[in-house]
Design a protein around this motif. Structure first.
Motif, PDB file in Angstrom:
ATOM      1  N   VAL A   1      73.146 -31.077  20.254  1.00 46.21           N
ATOM      2  CA  VAL A   1      74.360 -30.577  20.910  1.00 46.21           C
ATOM      3  C   VAL A   1      75.332 -31.720  21.167  1.00 46.21           C
ATOM      4  CG1 VAL A   1      75.269 -29.557  23.044  1.00 46.21           C
ATOM      5  CG2 VAL A   1      73.254 -28.558  21.939  1.00 46.21           C
ATOM      6  N   TYR A   2      74.801 -32.857  21.611  1.00 40.07           N
ATOM      7  CA  TYR A   2      75.663 -34.031  21.853  1.00 40.07           C
ATOM      8  C   TYR A   2      76.313 -34.485  20.552  1.00 40.07           C
ATOM      9  CZ  TYR A   2      77.060 -38.840  22.679  1.00 40.07           C
ATOM     10  OH  TYR A   2      77.774 -40.012  22.739  1.00 40.07           O
ATOM     11  N   GLU A   3      75.523 -34.570  19.494  1.00 38.67           N
ATOM     12  CA  GLU A   3      76.059 -35.005  18.206  1.00 38.67           C
ATOM     13  C   GLU A   3      77.078 -34.000  17.672  1.00 38.67           C
ATOM     14  OE1 GLU A   3      72.557 -35.536  15.892  1.00 38.67           O
ATOM     15  OE2 GLU A   3      71.830 -37.214  17.125  1.00 38.67           O
ATOM     16  N   TYR A   4      76.840 -32.740  17.924  1.00 40.50           N
ATOM     17  CA  TYR A   4      77.796 -31.691  17.534  1.00 40.50           C
ATOM     18  C   TYR A   4      79.138 -31.926  18.227  1.00 40.50           C
ATOM     19  CZ  TYR A   4      79.757 -26.949  17.105  1.00 40.50           C
ATOM     20  OH  TYR A   4      80.562 -25.866  16.844  1.00 40.50           O
ATOM     21  N   GLY A   5      79.072 -32.318  19.503  1.00 38.61           N
ATOM     22  CA  GLY A   5      80.291 -32.584  20.260  1.00 38.61           C
ATOM     23  C   GLY A   5      81.056 -33.796  19.767  1.00 38.61           C
ATOM     24  N   THR A   6      80.379 -34.696  19.063  1.00 34.07           N
ATOM     25  CA  THR A   6      81.046 -35.890  18.534  1.00 34.07           C
ATOM     26  C   THR A   6      81.574 -35.670  17.117  1.00 34.07           C
ATOM     27  OG1 THR A   6      78.992 -36.836  17.633  1.00 34.07           O
ATOM     28  CG2 THR A   6      79.549 -37.373  19.925  1.00 34.07           C
ATOM     29  N   GLY A   7      81.349 -34.453  16.576  1.00 32.20           N
ATOM     30  CA  GLY A   7      81.874 -34.155  15.242  1.00 32.20           C
ATOM     31  C   GLY A   7      80.840 -34.184  14.140  1.00 32.20           C
ATOM     32  N   ASP A   8      79.567 -34.371  14.500  1.00 28.27           N
ATOM     33  CA  ASP A   8      78.493 -34.334  13.501  1.00 28.27           C
ATOM     34  C   ASP A   8      77.958 -32.909  13.449  1.00 28.27           C
ATOM     35  OD1 ASP A   8      76.296 -34.546  11.909  1.00 28.27           O
ATOM     36  OD2 ASP A   8      75.321 -36.152  13.038  1.00 28.27           O
ATOM     37  N   PHE A   9      78.286 -32.183  12.385  1.00 24.41           N
ATOM     38  CA  PHE A   9      77.944 -30.770  12.304  1.00 24.41           C
ATOM     39  C   PHE A   9      76.704 -30.508  11.448  1.00 24.41           C
ATOM     40  CE2 PHE A   9      82.744 -30.664  12.728  1.00 24.41           C
ATOM     41  CZ  PHE A   9      82.694 -30.560  14.117  1.00 24.41           C
ATOM     42  N   ASP A  10      75.955 -31.554  11.146  1.00 18.64           N
ATOM     43  CA  ASP A  10      74.696 -31.402  10.424  1.00 18.64           C
ATOM     44  C   ASP A  10      73.545 -31.501  11.420  1.00 18.64           C
ATOM     45  OD1 ASP A  10      75.739 -31.139   7.826  1.00 18.64           O
ATOM     46  OD2 ASP A  10      76.003 -33.309   7.675  1.00 18.64           O
ATOM     47  N   ILE A  11      72.628 -30.537  11.393  1.00 14.76           N
ATOM     48  CA  ILE A  11      71.444 -30.600  12.243  1.00 14.76           C
ATOM     49  C   ILE A  11      70.443 -31.540  11.583  1.00 14.76           C
ATOM     50  CG2 ILE A  11      69.504 -29.302  13.175  1.00 14.76           C
ATOM     51  CD1 ILE A  11      71.298 -26.928  13.523  1.00 14.76           C
ATOM     52  N   GLN A  12      70.223 -32.685  12.230  1.00 13.82           N
ATOM     53  CA  GLN A  12      69.352 -33.709  11.657  1.00 13.82           C
ATOM     54  C   GLN A  12      67.876 -33.388  11.880  1.00 13.82           C
ATOM     55  OE1 GLN A  12      70.771 -36.006   9.859  1.00 13.82           O
ATOM     56  NE2 GLN A  12      72.878 -35.497  10.463  1.00 13.82           N
ATOM     57  N   ARG A  13      67.577 -32.811  13.049  1.00 16.73           N
ATOM     58  CA  ARG A  13      66.181 -32.551  13.411  1.00 16.73           C
ATOM     59  C   ARG A  13      65.805 -31.149  12.923  1.00 16.73           C
ATOM     60  NH1 ARG A  13      69.347 -35.110  16.612  1.00 16.73           N
ATOM     61  NH2 ARG A  13      68.764 -37.082  17.595  1.00 16.73           N
ATOM     62  N   THR A  14      65.540 -31.055  11.644  1.00 17.91           N
ATOM     63  CA  THR A  14      65.349 -29.750  11.013  1.00 17.91           C
ATOM     64  C   THR A  14      64.020 -29.095  11.379  1.00 17.91           C
ATOM     65  OG1 THR A  14      64.475 -30.878   9.039  1.00 17.91           O
ATOM     66  CG2 THR A  14      66.829 -30.337   9.056  1.00 17.91           C
ATOM     67  N   ASP A  15      63.139 -29.815  12.081  1.00 17.76           N
ATOM     68  CA  ASP A  15      61.833 -29.236  12.418  1.00 17.76           C
ATOM     69  C   ASP A  15      61.843 -28.522  13.759  1.00 17.76           C
ATOM     70  OD1 ASP A  15      62.216 -31.556  13.831  1.00 17.76           O
ATOM     71  OD2 ASP A  15      60.135 -32.223  13.709  1.00 17.76           O
ATOM     72  N   ILE A  16      63.005 -28.436  14.424  1.00 21.83           N
ATOM     73  CA  ILE A  16      63.059 -27.774  15.728  1.00 21.83           C
ATOM     74  C   ILE A  16      62.630 -26.321  15.605  1.00 21.83           C
ATOM     75  CG2 ILE A  16      64.539 -27.072  17.640  1.00 21.83           C
ATOM     76  CD1 ILE A  16      66.295 -29.496  17.080  1.00 21.83           C
ATOM     77  N   GLY A  17      63.216 -25.620  14.646  1.00 19.57           N
ATOM     78  CA  GLY A  17      62.876 -24.212  14.453  1.00 19.57           C
ATOM     79  C   GLY A  17      61.421 -24.015  14.094  1.00 19.57           C
TER      80      GLY A  17
END
Length: 219
Positions: free
Chosen positions: A186-202
């Motif tokens: 969420v923090y990275e999303y707020g900085t303009g990074d729209f790629d989910i890096q931690r793909t194992d969350i789901g």
């Protein structure tokens, strides 16, 4: 001759202008495409994060509820003015220090009055960390494992009960790690990074759900 030269020069200039106009139009089209693609990616990632947050919040509540019912902490809470004193006495009776008992009471009350399961989950993680310390654990920490962990089954003579207690503590740690990962995204999303890096969350949420279902089926 001069007229022909000027006409040729004019054609050259007009051709250059057309090429430059076409280049500008192409560049603008690319910019518009990139903008639209970024907006679409932003919307998609935002939706994914929203879904992950919702699923993780529900799983945190479920795992915290499992922890309290397994340990008997769900019986401590009451809106009676004397409930916290009674809870303190009960927890001291099973060997907890006043500091640990206060922490447990705060966690239980936070769950019921603020719908915040995280303090309960952190209790579970603390128990797991203490178990991993082994002989390095302090007397107060060992008493916490013996008292609260004993209610979970950590000190049971039954290997099955011990395994179930450890599995529950594993889930408290995993769900907290999931929450940390989601908040980082969420923090990275707020900085303009729209790629989910931690793909194992789901995948982690799915695994936790399956593990919980398996434990419930054993009851």
């Amino acid at each position: 001759m001069a007229a022909e030269a000027f006409a040729a020069l004019n054609r050259i200039l007009e051709s250059r202008e057309r090429r430059e106009a076409a280049s500008r139009q192409y560049a603008l089209a690319l910019m518009q495409f990139d903008y639209q693609r970024q907006q679409a990616q932003m919307a998609q990632t935002g939706k994914q994060l929203e879904l992950l947050q919702g699923a993780n919040a529900q799983m945190m509540t479920n795992v915290a509820s499992d922890f309290m019912s397994s340990s008997g902490l769900d019986l401590l809470y009451s809106d009676d003015p004397k409930a916290t004193k009674n809870a303190m006495d009960d927890l001291k009776d099973i060997g907890l220090s006043e500091g640990d008992a206060s922490r447990v009471i705060s966690a239980v009350w936070a769950y019921y009055t603020a719908q915040n399961p995280q303090p309960i989950l952190r209790l579970g993680k603390s128990l797991k960390d203490i178990v991993l310390q082994g002989d390095a654990a302090t007397l107060s920490q060992r008493n916490l494992v013996k008292g609260l962990g004993g209610r979970l089954g950590l000190t049971s003579a039954s290997p099955l009960e011990v395994d179930r207690a450890k599995s529950l503590l594993d889930r408290t740690e995993k769900i907290l790690q999931n929450q940390d990962d989601i908040m980082s995204e969420v923090y990275e999303y707020g900085t303009g990074d729209f790629d989910i890096q931690r793909t194992d969350i789901g995948l982690g949420l799915q695994q936790l759900s399956e593990e919980r279902e398996q434990e419930l089926d054993k009851d």
